[in-house]
Design an enzyme around this catalytic site. Sequence first.
Site, PDB file in Angstrom:
ATOM      1  N   GLU A  13      29.893 -20.424 -14.702  1.00  0.00           N
ATOM      2  CA  GLU A  13      30.277 -19.037 -14.430  1.00  0.00           C
ATOM      3  C   GLU A  13      31.546 -18.686 -15.195  1.00  0.00           C
ATOM      4  O   GLU A  13      32.498 -19.466 -15.238  1.00  0.00           O
ATOM      5  CB  GLU A  13      30.511 -18.878 -12.924  1.00  0.00           C
ATOM      6  CG  GLU A  13      30.129 -17.532 -12.386  1.00  0.00           C
ATOM      7  CD  GLU A  13      28.628 -17.266 -12.481  1.00  0.00           C
ATOM      8  OE1 GLU A  13      28.212 -16.625 -13.464  1.00  0.00           O
ATOM      9  OE2 GLU A  13      27.892 -17.699 -11.591  1.00  0.00           O
ATOM     10  N   ALA A 102      24.154  -6.457  -7.172  1.00  0.00           N
ATOM     11  CA  ALA A 102      24.245  -7.701  -6.409  1.00  0.00           C
ATOM     12  C   ALA A 102      24.538  -8.903  -7.299  1.00  0.00           C
ATOM     13  O   ALA A 102      24.574 -10.028  -6.839  1.00  0.00           O
ATOM     14  CB  ALA A 102      22.948  -7.927  -5.637  1.00  0.00           C
ATOM     15  N   LEU A 104      22.553  -9.841  -9.821  1.00  0.00           N
ATOM     16  CA  LEU A 104      21.292 -10.489 -10.189  1.00  0.00           C
ATOM     17  C   LEU A 104      20.723  -9.887 -11.480  1.00  0.00           C
ATOM     18  O   LEU A 104      19.555 -10.052 -11.800  1.00  0.00           O
ATOM     19  CB  LEU A 104      20.283 -10.397  -9.043  1.00  0.00           C
ATOM     20  CG  LEU A 104      20.739 -11.115  -7.760  1.00  0.00           C
ATOM     21  CD1 LEU A 104      19.765 -10.848  -6.613  1.00  0.00           C
ATOM     22  CD2 LEU A 104      20.862 -12.627  -7.983  1.00  0.00           C
ATOM     23  N   SER A 106      20.138  -6.733 -12.744  1.00  0.00           N
ATOM     24  CA  SER A 106      19.123  -5.682 -12.858  1.00  0.00           C
ATOM     25  C   SER A 106      19.314  -4.918 -14.166  1.00  0.00           C
ATOM     26  O   SER A 106      18.334  -4.471 -14.781  1.00  0.00           O
ATOM     27  CB  SER A 106      19.173  -4.738 -11.661  1.00  0.00           C
ATOM     28  OG  SER A 106      20.452  -4.186 -11.525  1.00  0.00           O
ATOM     29  N   SER A 107      20.547  -4.778 -14.622  1.00  0.00           N
ATOM     30  CA  SER A 107      20.742  -4.018 -15.869  1.00  0.00           C
ATOM     31  C   SER A 107      20.240  -4.792 -17.079  1.00  0.00           C
ATOM     32  O   SER A 107      19.618  -4.214 -17.970  1.00  0.00           O
ATOM     33  CB  SER A 107      22.193  -3.572 -16.040  1.00  0.00           C
ATOM     34  OG  SER A 107      23.072  -4.616 -15.767  1.00  0.00           O
ATOM     35  N   GLU A 139      24.487  -3.102 -24.020  1.00  0.00           N
ATOM     36  CA  GLU A 139      25.335  -3.152 -22.817  1.00  0.00           C
ATOM     37  C   GLU A 139      26.815  -2.997 -23.193  1.00  0.00           C
ATOM     38  O   GLU A 139      27.555  -2.233 -22.583  1.00  0.00           O
ATOM     39  CB  GLU A 139      25.109  -4.490 -22.100  1.00  0.00           C
ATOM     40  CG  GLU A 139      26.034  -4.757 -20.942  1.00  0.00           C
ATOM     41  CD  GLU A 139      25.352  -4.657 -19.587  1.00  0.00           C
ATOM     42  OE1 GLU A 139      24.120  -4.804 -19.526  1.00  0.00           O
ATOM     43  OE2 GLU A 139      26.063  -4.432 -18.592  1.00  0.00           O
ATOM     44  N   ASP A 151      23.053 -13.079 -19.269  1.00  0.00           N
ATOM     45  CA  ASP A 151      22.067 -12.381 -18.436  1.00  0.00           C
ATOM     46  C   ASP A 151      20.832 -11.988 -19.250  1.00  0.00           C
ATOM     47  O   ASP A 151      19.689 -12.225 -18.832  1.00  0.00           O
ATOM     48  CB  ASP A 151      22.689 -11.124 -17.805  1.00  0.00           C
ATOM     49  CG  ASP A 151      23.980 -11.439 -17.077  1.00  0.00           C
ATOM     50  OD1 ASP A 151      24.205 -12.618 -16.749  1.00  0.00           O
ATOM     51  OD2 ASP A 151      24.774 -10.501 -16.849  1.00  0.00           O
TER      52      ASP A 151
HETATM   53  C1  GLA Z   1      28.383 -11.146 -15.525  1.00  0.00           C
HETATM   54  C2  GLA Z   1      28.216 -11.005 -17.030  1.00  0.00           C
HETATM   55  C3  GLA Z   1      27.799 -12.338 -17.651  1.00  0.00           C
HETATM   56  C4  GLA Z   1      28.748 -13.463 -17.220  1.00  0.00           C
HETATM   57  C5  GLA Z   1      28.936 -13.456 -15.708  1.00  0.00           C
HETATM   58  C6  GLA Z   1      29.971 -14.444 -15.265  1.00  0.00           C
HETATM   59  O1  GLA Z   1      27.145 -11.434 -14.943  1.00  0.00           O
HETATM   60  O2  GLA Z   1      27.252 -10.029 -17.327  1.00  0.00           O
HETATM   61  O3  GLA Z   1      27.756 -12.216 -19.057  1.00  0.00           O
HETATM   62  O4  GLA Z   1      29.963 -13.356 -17.890  1.00  0.00           O
HETATM   63  O5  GLA Z   1      29.310 -12.194 -15.229  1.00  0.00           O
HETATM   64  O6  GLA Z   1      29.536 -15.748 -15.495  1.00  0.00           O
END
Ligand code: GLA
Length: 366
Positions: A13, A102, A104, A106-107, A139, A151
């Site tokens: 993370e 949340a 997860l 979605s975008s 994004e 993501d």
């Molecule tokens: C968000 C960002 C990701 C990542 C996480 C943290 O989800 O979109 O690119 O940096 O935070 O790990």
Amino acid sequence: MVKAPGRVNLLGEHTDYNEGFVFPMAIDAGITMAGALNRSGVINLYSLDYDAESRFPTQEILSSTTEQWTNYFRGVCKEFQLLGFELQGLDVVIQGNVPQGAGLSSSAALEVAAAVLLRSLHGWDYDDVELVKLTQRAENDFVGVASGIMDQFASMMGRKDHALFLDCRSLEYELIPTPFEEQDYVVVVLNSRVRRGLVDSAYNTRRQECSDAVQLLKPQLGEIASLRDVGMEHLPLIEQLPGTLASRARHVVSENDRVLKAIKALKAGDLVSFGQALTASHQSLQYDFEVSCPELDLLVELALEVPGVLGSRMTGAGFGGCTVSLVPRPQLALFEERVTKNYEAQTKLQAEVYVFSASPGAQVLI
Ligand code: GLA
């Protein structure tokens, strides 16, 4: 008709924008889009969930302040145009079931679904990894959120029963089988229902702090480009940085190390070590990177109190959103009941429980 999933990050993370390692899996919740070219030079979007529509000319793709849900699609269109692709008019219907706000993704699911739909309808020949980079630019540059690449990558490249080990520097990746099911464990995601209020400004501050730490480490470590170039052996040097920067760097460096070790453990079928890495990651995010919040900490604490739970952590950017826990399947009902009851008693919030399985990445359905 195309579909792109959301994702839950199992480990790694706040490492993606530091060119480090991440380990997300695509989930069985996603965004579905059906579309057809209309050759009118106009793009018509209709959202089944919002019962809302939006239309804009391909000649002038601008971001919308009144129809913000369309900006992900608009951004992807714009990025294709910037590459010289000739966009036709089209009609698109959108529906999704990824919980929003949340953590997860979605975008990202919206962007990836839009990109795959546009590629497929126009018959464009464009590589998957390049498509992921394009959606990240949509994004970052069009929607204006400075996210990393995790993501969109997970949404595009996920595979059923696998999680995705991604090197965010080289973009090399490996799909690793998840032995959870065969060992009778489930990945449980708990939505704290805390809206991620602070997330944008705090996210940008963390990015800045990480790059400040790199600048200050350069005199000792030479031409390092990011915290990716700093290893556990450099922890004594990190301790000499100003307090906050030391903590931020310690998180990123130790998190990269945790990902590598946890993947080794997972490959050996050692879920106990994998679970311990999840919990250690949470502590690092809580105390060193400071992106958790009392509700997420409580959910993790309550999860770990349930006998047999192997690990638990916040997932995503933080400041609200979800936790992810590794729970023995026979304990699932007890876990759900105990954690949500105690959480509600202490916070007056009703946590939502999702049991996700590792799912395929974006695909053209028909
Ligand atoms: C968000 C960002 C990701 C990542 C996480 C943290 O989800 O979109 O690119 O940096 O935070 O790990």
